[in-house]
Scaffold this motif. Structure first.
Motif, short mmCIF file in Angstrom:
data_model
loop_
_atom_site.label_atom_id
_atom_site.label_comp_id
_atom_site.label_asym_id
_atom_site.label_seq_id
_atom_site.Cartn_x
_atom_site.Cartn_y
_atom_site.Cartn_z
N GLU A 172 -2.68 4.76 3.12
CA GLU A 172 -2.98 5.69 2.04
C GLU A 172 -4.45 5.73 1.61
N VAL A 173 -5.35 5.22 2.42
CA VAL A 173 -6.77 5.35 2.10
C VAL A 173 -7.25 6.77 2.41
N LEU A 174 -6.86 7.30 3.54
CA LEU A 174 -7.26 8.66 3.91
C LEU A 174 -6.70 9.67 2.91
N GLU A 175 -5.45 9.46 2.51
CA GLU A 175 -4.85 10.35 1.51
C GLU A 175 -5.57 10.22 0.18
N GLY A 176 -5.89 8.98 -0.21
CA GLY A 176 -6.59 8.78 -1.47
C GLY A 176 -7.91 9.51 -1.51
N HIS A 177 -8.66 9.42 -0.42
CA HIS A 177 -9.96 10.10 -0.37
C HIS A 177 -9.79 11.61 -0.42
N ALA A 178 -8.76 12.13 0.21
CA ALA A 178 -8.58 13.58 0.27
C ALA A 178 -7.93 14.15 -0.98
N ASP A 179 -6.98 13.42 -1.57
CA ASP A 179 -6.09 14.04 -2.55
C ASP A 179 -6.05 13.36 -3.91
N TRP A 180 -6.68 12.22 -4.07
CA TRP A 180 -6.54 11.48 -5.33
C TRP A 180 -7.78 11.55 -6.22
N PRO B 266 -11.65 -16.27 -6.33
CA PRO B 266 -11.62 -14.99 -5.61
C PRO B 266 -11.83 -13.80 -6.52
N VAL B 267 -11.39 -13.92 -7.77
CA VAL B 267 -11.59 -12.82 -8.71
C VAL B 267 -13.07 -12.66 -9.01
N ALA B 268 -13.74 -13.77 -9.29
CA ALA B 268 -15.17 -13.70 -9.60
C ALA B 268 -15.96 -13.19 -8.40
N TYR B 269 -15.58 -13.63 -7.20
CA TYR B 269 -16.27 -13.17 -5.99
C TYR B 269 -16.12 -11.66 -5.84
N ALA B 270 -14.90 -11.15 -5.97
CA ALA B 270 -14.66 -9.71 -5.81
C ALA B 270 -15.40 -8.91 -6.88
N GLU B 271 -15.40 -9.40 -8.10
CA GLU B 271 -16.12 -8.70 -9.17
C GLU B 271 -17.62 -8.69 -8.91
N ALA B 272 -18.15 -9.78 -8.37
CA ALA B 272 -19.58 -9.83 -8.06
C ALA B 272 -19.93 -8.85 -6.95
N ARG B 273 -19.08 -8.75 -5.93
CA ARG B 273 -19.34 -7.79 -4.85
C ARG B 273 -19.25 -6.36 -5.38
N ARG B 274 -18.33 -6.12 -6.28
CA ARG B 274 -18.23 -4.78 -6.87
C ARG B 274 -19.50 -4.44 -7.65
N ALA B 275 -19.99 -5.39 -8.43
CA ALA B 275 -21.22 -5.14 -9.18
C ALA B 275 -22.41 -4.90 -8.26
N GLU B 276 -22.43 -5.57 -7.12
CA GLU B 276 -23.52 -5.43 -6.17
C GLU B 276 -23.47 -4.11 -5.41
N LEU B 277 -22.26 -3.71 -4.98
CA LEU B 277 -22.12 -2.57 -4.08
C LEU B 277 -21.78 -1.27 -4.80
N GLY B 278 -21.34 -1.36 -6.03
CA GLY B 278 -20.96 -0.16 -6.76
C GLY B 278 -19.47 0.03 -6.77
N GLU B 279 -18.97 0.56 -7.86
CA GLU B 279 -17.53 0.77 -8.05
C GLU B 279 -16.96 1.63 -6.93
N ARG B 280 -15.72 1.31 -6.52
CA ARG B 280 -14.97 2.13 -5.58
C ARG B 280 -13.61 2.39 -6.20
N PRO B 281 -13.08 3.62 -6.07
CA PRO B 281 -11.77 3.90 -6.66
C PRO B 281 -10.65 3.21 -5.91
N GLY B 282 -9.57 2.94 -6.61
CA GLY B 282 -8.38 2.34 -6.01
C GLY B 282 -7.18 2.59 -6.88
N ALA B 283 -6.03 2.19 -6.38
CA ALA B 283 -4.78 2.44 -7.10
C ALA B 283 -4.66 1.56 -8.34
#
Length: 796
Positions: free
Chosen positions: A412-420, A129-146
């Motif tokens: 906290e996704v809406l808050e993250g987009h607005a305030d983080w 699952p880690v490799a899968y998620a990393e591959a999707r991130r590389a394909e789609l572009g980085e997204r911010p998170g906590a």
């Protein structure tokens, strides 16, 4: 008639391309628990073993079983996978059946043509699952998170990748039941009852058919039935049933939890199709959100409910280990603390049928987040299709549950987009707005119009407004834990507080069992069980002027647990006093998934922390809260509360210095605030006096100065322990003031528990504590430190 055969036996586990092979596997389960049972890994919950097990989430794994099958005459046979975690390829007899990539949904695959007489081999291959998620991130572009882990790129329990209260134990496995269902003619593909408080039930039915013969559908509840016939080719129908004068389902504290059995039957005519049946216990009730004037009030059966809630996280990092009995214990602890709502937090799961059934039974409202938390989520395909599939399945699965009060888009996704600070880095990349403001509300509106949808929490009710505005919608308060003294809660005038909390260590026995080395606040293994950034420093900073600085582990453990309880109680008292302007609080959090210092009231071993006892007091129907020169008389019960309020200003020796009384009458579900008259409000010496408020059997004690400034006398008491049925009875009689008296019998017997704690005694008063234990304990140890504690025994 269909038949179901579990396929839970004979499984083995293999590491793809690795050295591990032929390990007996438990299904349902996961790789971690199988390796643990085989003795191949150390328990990831103990010491810092977690650090040495990250390779598991980076490996690919195969599960395999062989089962016998014989043709039983059914036309169809489906492989039913209730939960695959997460990126899987399913093979039957060497033929690929399907691939999956979503822990949050179930799957059904037709396999009749692939089955063989005699032995059949079922293999499920799980990619990392880690490799899968990393591959999707590389394909789609980085997204911010906590957190740095790419959990937002895979439809899997987010906290599995680690959180500020949880370990990173990235799992794979068959985590829910798997089996073969064989059937003839037709089957009930989905049953979606929509239930109203006026006794109406609309049963939306979808069938899967292997016959063109007419089919008969019936729905029956409380002796009332409806019937319809599906003509050849028809697959959907709605049956309407009306029950006159139904007994309503109510949240706990507001009425009974009456439920009725609903039976839905599918049958063919002239025996051309088998029979299929769905049953469920429905409850007649209505639920809505009152948004008048930017309020956020849960209304059930036209009665506003003040929410006394707790946030719920997965109760184990390995969910297959969570039994109905374990859930019943947690729910009992919630009910025992006065809770009436559980918020299923968005970094976890859609919970099990047992979870929602227990909530229905006990009258615990459920706020259900869709599983998105603290990160920007990609909306590109196939991600959007997976989100829609899981949402549709789970909304249909839960729409008939009377306990379910609210669907919430995210945490906290809406808050993250607005305030983080996400926007600059995101650019024009997607982040989830289309899910929360488009896809998810559309799914809920279509499939479950009986209850409200809220786009996220915190949220102010409009995408153009700041999401974490106290005056609108739902609020999360984290400046207190991260930066501010807990008295900051008193500065908030909030509509609804959906998250707030304060940390404290787990019960001593829990920490001792999890850490093999030294128990000290700064010991490396103790710190490994503290996941919050600068968590222990914040614990000590949070003591502030409230409590003395601890000198050693025993004081650190007691004082930080006590401070957690005080901080949360302080906030709840003030928010409840603002009712009905403030319509609820949801404490972060009820439970833990492993042994850790966290915000929980019940630790990872299921033991109650001092916070639990504080919650029981401040979430009681009736509460006296002293604050800001007044006493709030809070009555959240169904009957009026009337009597003479007695206000006493006392010296620390218990001698009366001033007394005032006031006649009060508080209507049900309301609050009356009584200003304190000057004779009791103004102390002669703030460091040597206290205030007592009494009304009936409720009492509140308030000090005029912080504990570090109060001139407490040395703690002197008489304590006696005697054997009683089921354990011990400990009676403590105060010879001097005893501040926040507590008993910790788990230090003598890890299985022991106490019925009460955090009791302040005035000189001459007594309190009796009941210790549940099966062991013979030392009475002297039961009545002395570190088992028996109070604040004024802790000397600077």
């Amino acid at each position: 008639m269909s038949t179901y055969r579990p396929l839970h036996d004979g499984w083995t586990l293999h590491q793809a391309g690795g050295d591990i092979s032929g390990v007996p596997a438990t299904v349902p389960g996961c790789v971690h628990t199988d390796l643990l049972a085989a003795g191949l890994i150390e328990d990831p919950y103990l010491d810092d073993n977690e650090n040495r097990l990250t390779w598991i989430g980076r490996s690919a794994w195969e599960y395999e079983t062989v089962f016998d099958w014989h043709d039983d005459g059914h036309q169809r046979a489906d492989l039913v996978c209730e939960g695959l975690d997460t990126v899987a390829v399913v093979e039957l007899n060497g033929v690929e059946v399907a691939s999956t990539a979503n822990q949050h949904r179930s799957y059904r695959f037709p396999v009749r043509e692939l089955l063989r007489e005699g032995e059949n081999t079922l293999r499920i291959r799980f990619a990392s699952p880690v490799a899968y998620a990393e591959a999707r991130r590389a394909e789609l572009g980085e997204r911010p998170g906590a957190y740095e882990a790419p959990y937002q790129f895979i439809r899997k329990m987010a906290c599995n990748f680690g959180w500020d209260w949880g370990p990173a134990v990235v799992t794979s496995g068959i985590w829910r039941p798997i089996g073969l269902e064989s059937w003839n003619g037709a089957r009930l593909a989905s049953v979606r009852p929509l239930v109203s408080g006026d006794g109406r039930v609309e049963v939306h039915v979808t069938v899967e058919r292997a016959t063109d013969a007419p089919l008969t559908l019936t729905a029956q509840v409380a002796g009332v039935a409806a019937e319809t016939v599906l003509a050849p080719g028809e697959r959907e129908a709605v049956l309407a049933v009306g029950v006159p004068d139904p007994r309503l389902w109510w949240p706990r504290g507001y009425g009974a939890q009456d439920r009725y059995e609903l039976i839905v039957r599918l049958s063919g005519q002239d025996g051309e199709a088998g029979e299929d049946t769905w049953t469920g216990l429905i409850g007649f009730r209505d639920v809505r959100l009152d948004r008048t004037g930017d309020a956020f009030t849960v209304v059930v059966n036209d009665v506003p409910v003040f929410v006394r809630g707790v946030n719920w996280i997965p109760d184990d990092c390995f969910p297959a280990r969570i039994t109905r009995e374990r859930l019943a214990e947690r729910f009992g602890q919630a009910v025992g603390a006065g809770v009436n709502l559980l918020r299923v937090w968005g970094g976890g799961l859609y919970e099990s049928e047992d979870f929602y059934d227990l909530a229905d039974e006990l009258g615990l409202l459920v706020w259900q987040d869709f599983p998105f938390a603290c990160a920007a989520y990609p909306e590109e395909e196939p991600f959007t299709a997976e989100v829609e599939a899981e949402a549709r399945e789970n909304v249909i699965r839960l729409a008939w549950r009377p306990s379910l009060a609210l669907w919430c888009g995210n945490n906290e996704v809406l808050e993250g987009h607005a305030d983080w600070g996400w926007r600059e880095g995101l650019g024009d990349r997607t982040w989830g707005a289309g899910f929360f403001h488009g896809l998810l509300p559309a799914v809920v509106a279509e499939l479950d119009p009986t209850r409200p949808y809220w786009p996220g929490s915190p949220y102010s009710g409009d995408p153009d407004l700041p999401p974490n505005d106290p005056a609108r919608g739902t609020l999360h308060i984290w400046d207190v834990w991260n930066r501010e003294d807990y008295t900051r809660y008193g500065d908030y005038r909030a509509r609804f507080v959906a998250e707030f909390g304060f940390q404290g260590p787990p019960v001593h026995a829990t920490l001792r069992a999890a850490v093999s080395g030294e128990l000290a606040a700064d010991a490396p293994l103790v710190l490994h069980h503290q996941k919050a950034q600068e968590g222990n420093a914040k614990l000590l900073r949070g003591l502030g002027e409230h409590l003395p600085a601890p000198r050693a582990y025993d004081d650190w453990h007691y004082l930080t647990q006590l401070n957690q309880a005080r901080a949360v109680a302080y906030g709840i008292e003030r928010f409840r006093a603002q009712a009905p302007y403030c319509a609820g609080t949801i404490v972060w959090q009820l439970n833990d998934c492993w042994p850790v210092t966290s915000w929980s009231a019940v630790d990872g071993a299921g033991r109650r922390k001092p916070l639990w006892y504080a919650l029981r007091r401040v979430y009681d129907d009736r509460l006296l809260a002293v604050a800001d020169g007044a006493v709030a008389v809070i009555n959240d019960g169904p009957c009026p509360w009337a009597g003479e309020l007695e206000l006493l200003r006392l010296g620390l020796d218990g001698d009366p210095l001033a007394k005032e009384t006031a006649a009060v009458e508080v209507a049900p579900r309301s609050v009356v605030v009584i200003p304190l008259p000057d004779p009791v409000a103004v102390p002669g010496d703030p460091t040597a006096e206290l205030l007592v408020a009494r009304l009936g059997d409720r009492r509140a004690i308030s000090f005029f100065a912080e504990d570090t400034q109060v001139t407490f006398p040395e703690a002197v008491h008489d304590a006696h322990a005697e054997v009683v049925e089921g354990g011990y009875q400990v009676t403590v009689t105060a010879r001097t003031l005893l501040r926040e008296l507590a008993l910790f019998p788990d230090r003598l017997d890890p299985a022991a528990s106490v019925n009460d704690m955090l009791v302040t005694l005035l000189p001459g008063e007594s309190a009796t504590f009941h210790i549940a234990t099966r062991r013979q304990l030392d009475p002297a140890a039961l009545t002395s430190s570190p088992v028996l504690r109070c604040v004024n025994e802790v000397r600077p």
